[in-house]
Motif scaffolding. Structure first.
Motif, mmCIF file in Angstrom:
data_model
loop_
_atom_site.group_PDB
_atom_site.id
_atom_site.type_symbol
_atom_site.label_atom_id
_atom_site.label_comp_id
_atom_site.label_asym_id
_atom_site.label_seq_id
_atom_site.Cartn_x
_atom_site.Cartn_y
_atom_site.Cartn_z
ATOM 1 N N THR A 1 1.275 3.863 -3.132
ATOM 2 C CA THR A 1 0.863 5.244 -2.907
ATOM 3 C C THR A 1 1.994 6.210 -3.218
ATOM 4 N N ASP A 2 3.206 5.863 -2.794
ATOM 5 C CA ASP A 2 4.358 6.703 -3.078
ATOM 6 C C ASP A 2 4.641 6.789 -4.577
ATOM 7 N N ARG B 1 3.886 3.059 9.450
ATOM 8 C CA ARG B 1 4.565 3.632 8.282
ATOM 9 C C ARG B 1 6.038 3.274 8.316
ATOM 10 N N GLY C 1 0.436 7.482 -6.367
ATOM 11 C CA GLY C 1 -0.544 8.371 -5.782
ATOM 12 C C GLY C 1 -1.681 7.671 -5.083
ATOM 13 N N GLU C 2 -1.916 6.419 -5.414
ATOM 14 C CA GLU C 2 -2.922 5.615 -4.731
ATOM 15 C C GLU C 2 -2.586 4.142 -4.906
ATOM 16 N N ALA C 3 -3.202 3.319 -4.054
ATOM 17 C CA ALA C 3 -2.888 1.888 -4.047
ATOM 18 C C ALA C 3 -4.025 1.083 -4.665
ATOM 19 N N ARG D 1 0.842 -1.203 0.000
ATOM 20 C CA ARG D 1 0.000 0.000 0.000
ATOM 21 C C ARG D 1 0.874 1.250 0.000
ATOM 22 N N GLU D 2 1.911 1.215 0.847
ATOM 23 C CA GLU D 2 2.788 2.374 0.956
ATOM 24 C C GLU D 2 3.622 2.559 -0.311
#
Length: 569
Positions: A502-503, A560, A506-508, A498-499
């Motif tokens: 997203t990085d 995180r 912009g989204e997972a 997910r992280e």
């Protein structure tokens, strides 16, 4: 039903007996596995042997358990599985064993001899070339096609698994060979002593000369130090040279965490990478300087590199070096002796230039002061990222875990933190799947460690996504009453992916998961479980670890990662 199946009245020894007798003669005491139709001959023979059988619910998990058992004991872990699907289910576990140098001896059955290689006989589980599936994964592949070949084949596979570098091997035996009656004496003695991988004396002399004359010697210790049991030699050499020591993720515990020369394991930190780069002589022991150990291949050494590596394929594979193909313990012992006999100590060369850890314009610091300054920089960088929750949770886990306990970590965000920031407090006490990186390692690995030493508690750490790979093994833990506490960090999905997504985007996508009530599910297996919080984690985890038998602690938390530092200026 096949006419080759054993009957209830059969009492004469068969090929399966030769397998278990050979394993016992080589020193095996425990085997892991899962039975199947073609392998029934060897599983039937287990009841006539003194070997302890530990059965898991999925072959891949049985492989992970054998992997950790091999790491914990520094020995060979036999793994018994069946043909086709059962055999292929072990591949991910054997890949991890290969990456982590775990001596797993996987023994799989095969279809009857008449069907091997044809792919046309229609046997259940038949593959055209089963062994081909393993050749790119394991160290060596072995086959026994007659009963008389079995003891020698088992011994050859055992020797290969235990030779430096340790690693998994595959041995397959046809169903009819396992079931055929044998009229030979029981196997009483086999010799599978691996050949010692000793360093060449002229290379040791050259390495000792470079290290004793270096103004900024630094050591990077990898998993090969732990597998070889070379921790004492590493400590002696570091103290002789007053050389700072960093350990890779696989080498955690190879060097005392709190030692004044310990750089710890911040391998994904640019300050640490720079410190290693600026050594005028960097000794790399038991590491191939792969992706993680080189901070994603951003490591660029400025000085000389000396590399000790038992895996010939990793020697100088990423960086030019004075390469020494040898077992880490043998090479380090020889270096300790050679450095001691060299007659020159670091102080004879004037003040030590400690490189980038000192402030510009400052007087040269001692190696110990340089280490302290580097760790302070790392601490300050992490402290500036507002990651108090993650650090508190990791500290709670460390405080709850007894000093002598072992922890096994799945591929989850808290494990990524542990690779860099967790003090195992002794050697060979932290195992993870960071070699190959497959999900589901933590819990079955912890079961394997508990089988090796049931007198002390073991901790497994998984995310909710990884936990679902191994949930069936709660039955295994209960069946054998193994003292494993399973910490499941429930963040509702594949947190690290997910992280990453997203990085990057912009989204997972595809990272959010429906999951069970882990507390209720554990209870259905008869395993005590509790839902905790960051504030209660230390207390709840300590209580679970102190209780006999298996237990589960579920921590709902969304963690995180610290920022990637190979991109830092």
């Amino acid at each position: 039903m096949s006419s080759t199946h054993p009957t209830a009245t059969r009492h004469r020894r068969n090929g399966g007996d030769l397998v278990v007798e050979s394993l016992a003669a080589l020193g095996a005491r425990t085997v892991f596995g899962l039975p199947g139709q073609h392998a029934l001959g060897v599983f039937d023979a287990l009841r006539r042997s003194a070997l302890r059988y530990v059965g898991l619910r999925v072959e891949n998990n049985a492989g992970f358990a054998a992997d950790a058992y091999a790491r914990a004991t520094h020995g060979v872990a036999p793994l018994l599985v069946s043909t086709g699907p059962g055999a292929l289910m072990t591949l991910a576990a054997l890949q991890e064993a290969a990456a982590g140098s775990a001596a797993v001896l996987a023994i799989g059955s095969q279809v009857p001899l008449a069907g091997i290689g044809g792919g046309r006989h229609g046997y259940l589980h038949e593959l055209a070339d089963q062994s081909a599936s393993f050749r790119g994964v394991v160290k060596s592949v072995h086959t026994a096609r007659t009963a008389s070949q079995v003891p020698s084949a088992v011994a050859a596979a055992w020797e290969s698994a235990l030779s430096a570098p340790h690693g998994p091997v595959w041995l397959e035996i046809p169903q009819d060979v396992l079931l055929a009656e044998v009229d030979v004496p029981p196997v009483a003695q086999l010799d599978a002593t691996p050949r010692e991988l000793l360093p060449r004396p002229e290379l040791i002399a050259a390495a000792a000369s470079r290290l004793t004359r270096a103004r900024r010697p630094v050591i990077l210790a990898g998993g090969g130090v732990v597998r070889a049991g070379a921790e004492a030699e590493l400590l002696a050499l570091a103290e002789q040279l007053r050389a700072p020591v960093a350990t890779t993720f696989g080498g955690k515990g190879a060097f005392p965490w709190e030692h004044p020369l310990s750089l710890r394991s911040w391998m994904e930190d640019r300050h640490t990478t720079t410190f290693l780069e600026d050594a005028d002589t960097l000794l790399v022991v038991g590491s191939g300087l792969g992706e993680l150990s080189s901070n994603y291949h951003t490591f660029r050494p400025l000085g000389q590199v000396v590399q000790i590596e038992a895996d010939l394929g990793k020697l100088e594979s990423n960086h030019a070096a004075l390469g020494i193909h040898a077992d880490a313990r043998a090479a380090l012992a020889a270096l300790v002796k050679a450095v001691g006999e060299d007659g020159e100590v670091q102080e004879d060369h004037g003040p030590r230039d400690t490189g980038p850890a000192g402030e510009a314009g400052a007087e040269p610091a001692t190696p110990e002061a340089a280490v302290s300054a580097l760790l302070a920089r790392v601490h300050d960088r992490i402290a500036g990222q507002e990651l108090d929750l993650e650090q508190r949770i990791l500290a709670s886990v460390r405080d709850a875990l007894p000093d002598g306990a072992v922890s096994c970590w799945d591929m989850t965000i808290l494990a990524y933190w542990a690779w860099s920031a967790f003090d195992p407090r002794r050697t060979n006490a932290l195992h993870s799947a960071q070699g190959a990186g497959g999900l589901g390692y933590g819990y079955p690995a912890a079961l394997g460690v508990a089988v090796a030493d049931p007198a002390r508690p073991v901790l497994a750490v998984s995310g909710d996504g990884g936990a679902m790979y191994s949930i069936a093994e709660l039955a295994t833990a209960r069946q054998y009453d193994l003292p494993v506490t399973w910490l499941i960090v429930d963040d509702g999905g594949y947190g690290i992916l997910r992280e990453y997504m997203t990085d990057a985007f912009g989204e997972a996508t595809a990272t959010e998961l429906t999951r069970p009530d882990f507390v209720a599910l554990a209870g259905s297996f008869g395993v005590p479980a509790v839902r905790t919080s960051p504030e209660r984690l230390r207390t709840d985890l300590a209580a679970a670890l102190a209780a006999p038998g298996p237990s589960v602690v579920v921590l709902p938390a969304r963690l995180r990662m610290f920022a990637p530092t190979h991109l830092d200026a």
